[in-house]
Scaffold this active site. Structure first.
Site, short mmCIF file in Angstrom:
data_model
loop_
_atom_site.label_atom_id
_atom_site.label_comp_id
_atom_site.label_asym_id
_atom_site.label_seq_id
_atom_site.Cartn_x
_atom_site.Cartn_y
_atom_site.Cartn_z
N ASP A 130 -6.69 -6.08 -6.43
CA ASP A 130 -6.25 -6.92 -5.31
C ASP A 130 -7.35 -7.93 -4.96
OD1 ASP A 130 -4.83 -7.93 -3.17
OD2 ASP A 130 -5.37 -6.30 -1.81
N CYS A 152 -3.16 -13.53 -4.45
CA CYS A 152 -2.79 -14.12 -3.16
C CYS A 152 -3.06 -15.62 -3.16
CB CYS A 152 -3.54 -13.43 -2.02
SG CYS A 152 -5.32 -13.52 -2.17
N ARG A 170 0.84 -1.21 0.00
CA ARG A 170 0.00 0.00 0.00
C ARG A 170 0.87 1.25 0.00
NH1 ARG A 170 -3.94 -3.37 3.10
NH2 ARG A 170 -2.61 -3.23 4.92
N PHE A 224 -11.42 -4.17 -5.67
CA PHE A 224 -11.33 -5.06 -4.50
C PHE A 224 -10.75 -4.27 -3.33
CE2 PHE A 224 -10.59 -7.59 -8.36
CZ PHE A 224 -11.62 -8.52 -8.30
N ASP A 234 -15.96 -2.63 -4.39
CA ASP A 234 -15.94 -3.90 -3.66
C ASP A 234 -17.34 -4.51 -3.71
OD1 ASP A 234 -13.71 -5.14 -1.56
OD2 ASP A 234 -15.75 -5.83 -1.15
#
Ligand code: SAH
Length: 379
Positions: free
Chosen positions: A283, A323, A195, A211, A233
Site C-alpha cells: 500500500d 492511490c 483492510r 507500507f 515502513d
C-alpha cells in the site's frame, strides 16, 4: 453541459472584476450565463465551479446547504462500520477544495484552495451546527496548497483542542490516531473497507504488511487469525504506533514484528535471502504526483509488484494498491501484469478493490477516482 468542476486558464478569454478567491460568474463568448464558482489567478485551475444554476447565489445559505447535503449522504453504511470516516470529499461532494474527516467527535479539515479559505467564515458555523464536533483541527499541510499560492497550515480552528492521541474504532478494533502529526488527516480512512475485506484471506498465514503506516492492515489480519505479520515502513514513528495498536487490540508480540526501511530495498533483500510470505500487502504512497512523474511512478509500481510476487509462496495472496489518481485502474492492472511477467509468475485476480463510499467519485469528475487495488493469488 458536462458539469466538470474545473475551469482551466486556457479556456478563459477575458477576466473582469475577479479578486483572489472571490465568487465569479462564468459566461460564454455571447455573454450567456454558464456557471458560478470561485476564482484564483494563481492556479492553473482558474475557477472551481460551484453551480450551473443562474438563480443560485453563493451565499451563507448555499454553503450551509452543501455541507448539510454531504453530511446527510453519510448514511448508516458509512457510520456503522466505525466512528472515523470522511464527511466531505471535496469536488466529489460538490464542495471543491474542502476535505472534512471525522475521528469520533473530532473534526479534521483540509482547506485546499483559496476559495475555501475565503468561504471558511460561512463553512465554519455550518459545520459546527450540523456535525456538532468537540473541536476542529486544520491539517492543511499538503503540497497542493502551493498551486493555490497558499502556505501549509496546521492549527486549532474551533472548540476543544484534540489530544495528541485519539482512539477511533474500526470494525470493532481500536486504533490510536495522531491527528496533529499523523499523515494526511491522521489516518488512511480510505482503506477502511479494504483492510476488513483483505483480512478474509489472512487466517493461518504469514504476512508482510509493506507500507504499513500505523498497522491498520495488521490489526485486521491478526484479528482474522493470521499467524504472523511483519510491518514494514520508512517511518519509525508510524511503526511504533503500529506496535501499540496491535498490543492494544490484544495481540501478542509473538505474532508480529516491525522493520524500518525502504520497501524497495527490503523486498530485494528478502528475494535474495529467499524469504517468502503467504500474503503480502503493498500500500505505497502516491508515486505519481503529476503527468511528468507518471512514467517513473509506473516503473516504481512495476518494481515493487514484481518483487512482491517473487517473495510470495505459490498459492499466496497479494493485495496491491495505488492511490495515484493518474494511474487508472486499467493502467494499474497492466503494470501489475507486466510485473508478473518479469517475476515469471502466473497469478489470478480475486477481486478489484476501490475507495469506500464515504470517498465517492462524482461522475462528472473522473479525477476523483484515485484509490484502486487488486487482490491476486499466485498460482
Ligand atoms: N497501509 C497503511 C497506509 C500506508 S500509507 C494503512 O492502512 O494505514 C504509505 C506509507 O508508506 C506511509 O506510512 C509512509 O511512511 C510509507 N513509505 C513511503 N515510502 C516508503 C518506502 N520507500 N519504504 C517504506 N515505507 C515507505
Amino acid at each position: 453541459m458536462r458539469h466538470h468542476p474545473w475551469l482551466f486558464s486556457g479556456a478563459i478569454q477575458r477576466v473582469e472584476n475577479a479578486g483572489p478567491g472571490e465568487i465569479v460568474t462564468v459566461r460564454a463568448a455571447d455573454n450567456t450565463f454558464l456557471a458560478r464558482g470561485y476564482y484564483n489567478s494563481h492556479s492553473q485551475i482558474r475557477v472551481r465551479l460551484l453551480t450551473w444554476n443562474r438563480d443560485q447565489p453563493i451565499d451563507a445559505a448555499f454553503w450551509r446547504r452543501r455541507v448539510a447535503a454531504a453530511w446527510a449522504r453519510r448514511n448508516a453504511i458509512t457510520r456503522g462500520k466505525g466512528d472515523a470516516w470522511r464527511a466531505v470529499h471535496a469536488e466529489n461532494d460538490q464542495l471543491p477544495g474542502l476535505v472534512v474527516d471525522m475521528y469520533g467527535d473530532w473534526m479534521v479539515v483540509q482547506q485546499l484552495t483559496l476559495g475555501i479559505v475565503q468561504a471558511w467564515p460561512y463553512l465554519l458555523p455550518a459545520l459546527v451546527e450540523i456535525a456538532q464536533p468537540r473541536g476542529i483541527l486544520e491539517r492543511s499541510d499538503v503540497p497542493a496548497r502551493k498551486e493555490e499560492g497558499l502556505s501549509p497550515k496546521v492549527g486549532q480552528l474551533w472548540g476543544e483542542t484534540p489530544p495528541e492521541e485519539v482512539l477511533i474504532h474500526e470494525a470493532g478494533y481500536q486504533i490510536a490516531v495522531d491527528l496533529w502529526h499523523g499523515q494526511k488527516t491522521g489516518y488512511y480512512l480510505d482503506q477502511r473497507l479494504n483492510r476488513a475485506y483483505v483480512a478474509r484471506w489472512a487466517a493461518g498465514r504469514e504476512l508482510l504488511n509493506a507500507f504499513s503506516y500505523t498497522g491498520g492492515f495488521a490489526v485486521h489480519a491478526l484479528g482474522a487469525g493470521a499467524k504472523f505479520v511483519l510491518n514494514v515502513d520508512a517511518s519509525a514513528t508510524a511503526l511504533a504506533w503500529g506496535e501499540t495498536n496491535l498490543q492494544r487490540n490484544g495481540f501478542s508480540p509473538d505474532h508480529f514484528a516491525s522493520q524500518q526501511g525502504d520497501v524497495f530495498q527490503l523486498l530485494r533483500r528478502y528475494r535474495q535471502e529467499k524469504r517468502t510470505f503467504d500474503m503480502i500487502i503493498l500500500d505505497p504512497p502516491k508515486f505519481a504526483t503529476s503527468k511528468r512523474t507518471l512514467i517513473r511512478a509506473t516503473r516504481g509500481y512495476k518494481d515493487i509488484n514484481m518483487l512482491a510476487l517473487q517473495c510470495l509462496r505459490p498459492g499466496g495472496t497479494l493485495a496491491t494498491f495505488s492511490c495515484s489518481g493518474l494511474v487508472t485502474p486499467d493502467l494499474f492492472q497492466k503494470v501489475v501484469f507486466a510485473a508478473s511477467i518479469d517475476a515469471g509468475v502466473e497469478a489470478q485476480i480475486l477481486a478489484d478493490l476501490e475507495q469506500p463510499p464515504d470517498h465517492p467519485v462524482l461522475l462528472s469528475f473522473p479525477e476523483g477516482r484515485y484509490l484502486k487495488g487488486l487482490l491476486l493469488r499466485r498460482l
